[in-house]
Design a protein around this motif. Structure first.
Motif, PDB file in Angstrom:
ATOM      1  N   LYS A  71     159.742 -47.746  65.297  1.00  0.00           N
ATOM      2  CA  LYS A  71     160.831 -47.490  64.358  1.00  0.00           C
ATOM      3  C   LYS A  71     160.597 -46.203  63.585  1.00  0.00           C
ATOM      4  CE  LYS A  71     162.152 -52.327  63.549  1.00  0.00           C
ATOM      5  NZ  LYS A  71     162.219 -53.419  62.532  1.00  0.00           N
ATOM      6  N   GLU A 106     167.319 -45.163  75.071  1.00  0.00           N
ATOM      7  CA  GLU A 106     167.103 -44.726  73.689  1.00  0.00           C
ATOM      8  C   GLU A 106     166.983 -43.208  73.614  1.00  0.00           C
ATOM      9  OE1 GLU A 106     164.689 -48.670  72.068  1.00  0.00           O
ATOM     10  OE2 GLU A 106     163.630 -47.063  73.137  1.00  0.00           O
ATOM     11  N   VAL A 153     173.176 -45.840  63.972  1.00  0.00           N
ATOM     12  CA  VAL A 153     172.923 -47.081  63.254  1.00  0.00           C
ATOM     13  C   VAL A 153     173.446 -48.277  64.042  1.00  0.00           C
ATOM     14  CG1 VAL A 153     173.513 -48.397  61.173  1.00  0.00           C
ATOM     15  CG2 VAL A 153     172.868 -45.989  60.980  1.00  0.00           C
ATOM     16  N   CYS A 154     174.647 -48.141  64.589  1.00  0.00           N
ATOM     17  CA  CYS A 154     175.229 -49.246  65.369  1.00  0.00           C
ATOM     18  C   CYS A 154     174.397 -49.537  66.614  1.00  0.00           C
ATOM     19  CB  CYS A 154     176.665 -48.904  65.758  1.00  0.00           C
ATOM     20  SG  CYS A 154     177.821 -48.846  64.383  1.00  0.00           S
ATOM     21  N   PHE A 156     171.084 -48.840  67.392  1.00  0.00           N
ATOM     22  CA  PHE A 156     169.752 -49.373  67.186  1.00  0.00           C
ATOM     23  C   PHE A 156     169.776 -50.712  66.455  1.00  0.00           C
ATOM     24  CE2 PHE A 156     168.601 -44.900  67.965  1.00  0.00           C
ATOM     25  CZ  PHE A 156     167.624 -45.102  68.937  1.00  0.00           C
ATOM     26  N   SER A 157     170.762 -50.940  65.600  1.00  0.00           N
ATOM     27  CA  SER A 157     170.895 -52.250  64.953  1.00  0.00           C
ATOM     28  C   SER A 157     171.242 -53.319  65.972  1.00  0.00           C
ATOM     29  CB  SER A 157     171.952 -52.189  63.850  1.00  0.00           C
ATOM     30  OG  SER A 157     171.601 -51.290  62.846  1.00  0.00           O
ATOM     31  N   LYS A 158     172.183 -53.003  66.849  1.00  0.00           N
ATOM     32  CA  LYS A 158     172.582 -53.961  67.879  1.00  0.00           C
ATOM     33  C   LYS A 158     171.447 -54.220  68.852  1.00  0.00           C
ATOM     34  CE  LYS A 158     176.129 -54.722  71.402  1.00  0.00           C
ATOM     35  NZ  LYS A 158     177.326 -54.156  72.068  1.00  0.00           N
ATOM     36  N   LYS A 159     170.720 -53.176  69.221  1.00  0.00           N
ATOM     37  CA  LYS A 159     169.614 -53.320  70.171  1.00  0.00           C
ATOM     38  C   LYS A 159     168.529 -54.220  69.588  1.00  0.00           C
ATOM     39  CE  LYS A 159     166.358 -50.585  72.908  1.00  0.00           C
ATOM     40  NZ  LYS A 159     166.801 -51.060  74.217  1.00  0.00           N
ATOM     41  N   GLU A 160     168.224 -54.042  68.317  1.00  0.00           N
ATOM     42  CA  GLU A 160     167.176 -54.837  67.692  1.00  0.00           C
ATOM     43  C   GLU A 160     167.605 -56.284  67.496  1.00  0.00           C
ATOM     44  OE1 GLU A 160     164.397 -54.750  63.649  1.00  0.00           O
ATOM     45  OE2 GLU A 160     165.886 -53.197  64.017  1.00  0.00           O
ATOM     46  N   ALA A 161     168.898 -56.488  67.247  1.00  0.00           N
ATOM     47  CA  ALA A 161     169.374 -57.838  66.953  1.00  0.00           C
ATOM     48  C   ALA A 161     169.624 -58.671  68.201  1.00  0.00           C
ATOM     49  CB  ALA A 161     170.656 -57.767  66.127  1.00  0.00           C
ATOM     50  N   THR A 162     169.947 -58.054  69.321  1.00  0.00           N
ATOM     51  CA  THR A 162     170.389 -58.816  70.491  1.00  0.00           C
ATOM     52  C   THR A 162     169.427 -58.798  71.676  1.00  0.00           C
ATOM     53  OG1 THR A 162     171.599 -56.886  71.305  1.00  0.00           O
ATOM     54  CG2 THR A 162     172.799 -58.432  69.891  1.00  0.00           C
TER      55      THR A 162
END
Length: 311
Positions: A71, A106, A153-154, A156-162
């Protein structure tokens, strides 16, 4: 392949037949490289090479978890790409991928959304020196960078959450170190960083000289309308094009409306520079150019919306 070879041969013949135009274009590109690109980018290239060297990475992230270290590396790449100006973002994405610190997807996202025109170029050269609109510096950064930041933001946030992150633990995570004298090791890191920085900046200068010659020939096309010729020049090489836009006999706001989407795209010269920096990495330049054109359109629409609301 045959078309490219024919194009190169024709271009060489035209350049030989018009040596004065070729010379003036080469001088223009060389001046941009020597007086703007070299002092602006070279220090940051050397710094990024130092920070991404194996011993420095090992020292910084030795006691961190792989996820946290990843990160921080991505955040640093984003900040460096947005702050230092292109092609620093592309170089960071390639270096992180080649060190097995991020995956190809990425790296492509970082390439598409971190490899942007630097704020110093926007504020000093474009707004202050050429367009005489220094008060629009803040809103210009929002128009140019905010769409890219939201996309990052969308993603990397989605990648980390799903998805489950698969972190490849490299030698940076180990605590064992080579028994090399620290002072000698520091000099080795610095020497390699400087050599790599000069190699990269020299390649970028070659592309600037070539596109300076292209722009010099475009300036000689008299049947093109002045405004269209200025936009074509900016599409080819942003520094020369912004200068041509600044001398048009139109209002400052119209110049600004033309400049923002062209700054967002960055020009074909910077696209070629980015391609040269990314050679060896599995990044798609077609995808990169499509994304840049899309976000140039978005920045242009946001600029029109801003002035529509303001006035």
């Amino acid at each position: 392949m045959k078309f490219g070879l024919v194009f190169v041969i024709i271009a060489i013949l035209i350049a030989l037949c018009q040596p004065q135009i070729t010379f003036s274009g080469a001088v223009s590109g060389l001046n941009i490289w020597f007086f703007q690109l070299l002092p602006t980018l070279l220090p940051f290239m050397i710094l990024s090479n130092i920070l991404l060297s194996d011993p420095v990475q090992e020292y910084i992230f030795a006691r961190m978890s792989p996820l946290r270290a990843k990160k921080i590396r991505i955040l640093f790449a984003v900040l460096a790409g947005l702050t230092f100006g292109l092609p620093i973002g592309a170089k960071m994405a390639k270096d992180l991928y080649q060190k097995n610190l991020i995956d190809a997807r990425e790296g492509q996202i970082l390439l598409n959304h971190c490899n942007l025109i630097g704020p110093s170029f926007v504020g000093s050269y474009v707004l202050t020196k050429k367009l005489d609109l220094p008060d629009l510096f803040g809103i210009s950064l929002l128009l140019l960078y905010l769409p890219h930041i939201l996309c990052l933001v969308c993603f990397f946030s989605k990648k980390e959450a799903t998805t489950e992150q698969k972190i490849h633990i490299t030698s940076y995570g180990k605590t064992t170190r080579k028994a090399t004298p620290r002072l000698r090791n520091c000099f080795q890191i610095l020497n390699v960083a400087i050599m790599n920085g000069f190699e990269t900046i020299t390649i970028l200068g070659g592309y600037l000289i070539l596109f300076g010659i292209f722009c010099a020939f475009v300036k000689e096309i008299q049947f093109l309308p002045t405004g269209l010729r200025a936009c074509i020049l900016a599409f080819l090489e942003i520094t020369i094009g912004i200068h041509e836009i600044s001398i048009l006999e139109i209002s400052g706001m119209v110049k600004y409306l033309c400049a923002i989407p062209l700054l967002s795209f960055g020009g074909l010269c910077t696209a070629m520079q980015t391609w040269s920096v990314c050679m060896g990495a599995p990044f798609s330049m077609r995808n990169y150019i499509k994304e840049r054109l899309l976000f140039a359109l978005i920045s242009g629409l946001l600029t029109i919306l801003y002035f529509f609301i303001l006035y």
